[in-house]
Design a protein around this motif. Structure first.
Motif, mmCIF file in Angstrom:
data_model
loop_
_atom_site.group_PDB
_atom_site.id
_atom_site.type_symbol
_atom_site.label_atom_id
_atom_site.label_comp_id
_atom_site.label_asym_id
_atom_site.label_seq_id
_atom_site.Cartn_x
_atom_site.Cartn_y
_atom_site.Cartn_z
ATOM 1 N N GLU A 318 6.652 6.655 -9.934
ATOM 2 C CA GLU A 318 5.754 6.278 -8.848
ATOM 3 C C GLU A 318 6.507 5.479 -7.777
ATOM 4 N N ALA A 319 7.432 4.605 -8.225
ATOM 5 C CA ALA A 319 8.239 3.838 -7.272
ATOM 6 C C ALA A 319 9.082 4.766 -6.411
ATOM 7 N N ARG A 320 9.631 5.817 -7.037
ATOM 8 C CA ARG A 320 10.444 6.774 -6.284
ATOM 9 C C ARG A 320 9.606 7.509 -5.241
ATOM 10 N N LYS A 321 8.414 7.958 -5.649
ATOM 11 C CA LYS A 321 7.549 8.706 -4.738
ATOM 12 C C LYS A 321 7.102 7.848 -3.553
ATOM 13 N N ILE A 322 6.685 6.633 -3.837
ATOM 14 C CA ILE A 322 6.208 5.748 -2.770
ATOM 15 C C ILE A 322 7.373 5.346 -1.861
ATOM 16 N N GLY A 323 8.547 5.177 -2.472
ATOM 17 C CA GLY A 323 9.729 4.868 -1.673
ATOM 18 C C GLY A 323 10.034 5.955 -0.669
ATOM 19 N N GLU A 324 9.946 7.208 -1.113
ATOM 20 C CA GLU A 324 10.196 8.334 -0.216
ATOM 21 C C GLU A 324 9.125 8.409 0.869
ATOM 22 N N LYS A 325 7.900 8.177 0.492
ATOM 23 C CA LYS A 325 6.784 8.258 1.426
ATOM 24 C C LYS A 325 6.886 7.208 2.525
ATOM 25 N N ARG A 326 7.285 6.004 2.164
ATOM 26 C CA ARG A 326 7.273 4.885 3.115
ATOM 27 C C ARG A 326 8.663 4.513 3.651
ATOM 28 N N GLY A 327 9.679 5.253 3.255
ATOM 29 C CA GLY A 327 11.017 4.970 3.758
ATOM 30 C C GLY A 327 11.594 3.655 3.248
ATOM 31 N N VAL A 328 11.290 3.335 2.000
ATOM 32 C CA VAL A 328 11.845 2.137 1.367
ATOM 33 C C VAL A 328 12.526 2.562 0.066
ATOM 34 N N LYS A 329 13.188 1.607 -0.576
ATOM 35 C CA LYS A 329 13.855 1.895 -1.836
ATOM 36 C C LYS A 329 13.513 0.816 -2.848
#
Length: 426
Positions: A318-329
């Protein structure tokens, strides 16, 4: 019904609790850091009582203290009971301490009544069970059983920067003795381990009928001390939404998503708890700045290792998906692991049976918190726990265990010790 054991033991136990509270009192609550002068002072206090009771006393290379009532047959492995002497910073007085006082109360009762057990009965007082100071739990019992690592010893104190190795050495012990992979005591000489502990939740205290519990299992945990969400710091007025990489909103979305997934897993029948306990933005954060970094911790607990591993994998995904969605890591630090323990069934049943036969009402319930019992149980030593009701939670200065509840738990321990089978429990 108040028994002779309860009447005779209550004043002794209360004095132990009061004396230790006085010697470890902090501005709020008590603070007994593992391998600190305060923890040592507490252990010396109990060793003095052990001398008065004519117990055999020894200290292992990890600093844990063993005090024994000799049994009739000294060839038999000992029945061991106890807990940890340390506390969390500015915590409550009874977490850990209740198990030591209960075990010692039973030893005192043996001496007062002239009772000699069939096998040795040993009070075990352990160092540093709490993870609050160095981020590592069960240090005393892990050191004793040869399971500490060099990486563990390199962990630094939460405030003074000293390593765990330096702290242990300052306390008079050699940390190198604890990372050989070999126990510093003969574990074959332990027939079983029983730990009395305050319940750190509300189940028993919410019951008028049951004030003593028999633990059915201990949740393991997977923890991260520091997870970083790295976005991009920007001017709050000059950067429109589509250009933002907001670390706070990304973190918030992840937290909400995991909360929803937690509900789904509970409905599916999993035993699971999930906590985010500490959240920080960067020191440069301000009202006019889009936050570029958030750090937080996580704690996943379950009676099932499969559930722990599965939910953690989902957390990372989930962290990976949200990171990609919002441009964060999202960057996860090293995981801190504690295995769950299925309490030894026969020993647990023995605790319940001996207490019930003595007229004590006991309730079976799981433990959401970890305990030193896990270390012994996962090494194949029969291990079980007794809970006593405690008011106002735990890991806070408001622990309010009633002495009358404690004495019932201590009596349950006494009957379990007295009725322990000569042939042991397999």
């Amino acid at each position: 019904m108040t028994t002779d054991f309860q009447k005779d033991s209550l004043v002794f136990a209360q004095k132990c609790f009061d004396d230790v509270r006085a010697m470890s009192k902090d501005t709020t609550g008590v603070s007994r850091q593992g391998y600190s002068p305060v923890e040592t002072k507490v252990l010396e206090y109990f060793k003095k009582i052990g001398v008065e009771l004519n117990l055999e006393i020894s200290t292992d290379k990890a600093g844990n203290v063993w005090m024994t009532v000799p049994g009739k047959n000294r060839e038999l492995p000992a029945l061991v009971s106890g807990s940890h002497a340390d506390s969390v910073p500015q915590g409550g007085n009874y977490d850990g301490l209740a198990g030591i006082v209960a075990a010692l109360t039973v030893a005192r009762w043996m001496r007062e009544t002239g009772y000699q057990p069939e096998r040795d009965y040993t009070v075990l007082m352990m160092r540093m069970e709490e993870s609050s100071w160095f981020g590592k739990c069960y240090v005393g019992s892990l050191g004793m059983t040869g399971q500490l690592t060099e990486k563990d010893l390199a962990l630094k104190h939460r405030s003074n920067g000293k390593t765990l190795a330096e702290t242990i050495k300052e306390c008079g012990f050699n940390p190198e003795d604890l990372t050989t992979g070999e126990p510093v005591v003969d574990l074959a000489k332990m027939a079983a381990f029983i730990e009395l502990h305050i319940e750190q939740g509300p189940t028993l205290d919410s019951s008028e009928e049951y004030r003593v519990g028999i633990v059915t299992g201990i949740r393991g945990n997977l923890r991260h001390k520091t997870i970083r969400c790295i976005g991009q710091t920007a001017h709050s007025g000059a950067v429109d939404k589509q250009f933002r990489h907001d670390a706070v909103l990304a973190f918030a979305e992840l937290a909400y998503r995991m909360d929803c997934l937690w509900d789904e897993w509970l409905k599916a029948g999993h035993d699971l708890v999930f906590t985010i306990g500490v959240v920080h933005t960067a020191p440069t954060s301000a009202i006019a700045i889009v936050p570029g970094e958030v750090t937080f911790c996580s704690d996943i607990r379950s009676l099932s290792q499969e559930t722990l591993d599965g939910f953690h994998a989902l957390f990372e995904e989930e962290a990976r998906k949200i990171g990609e969605k919002r441009g964060v890591k999202f960057e996860f630090d090293g995981m801190i692991k504690s295995q769950p323990l299925a309490i030894h069934k026969e020993l647990s049943e023995h605790l319940a049976k001996s207490a019930t036969e003595a007229g004590l009402k006991v309730k079976k319930l799981p433990s959401g918190a970890g305990h030193d019992t896990v270390i012994f149980g996962n090494l194949g030593i029969p291990a079980a726990m007794i809970f006593v009701a405690n008011q106002k939670g735990s890991h806070n200065p408001n622990e309010a265990m009633e002495i009358t509840d404690f004495i019932q738990g201590a009596e349950a321990l006494w009957h379990a010790v007295k009725a322990f089978p000569v042939g042991g429990i397999r």
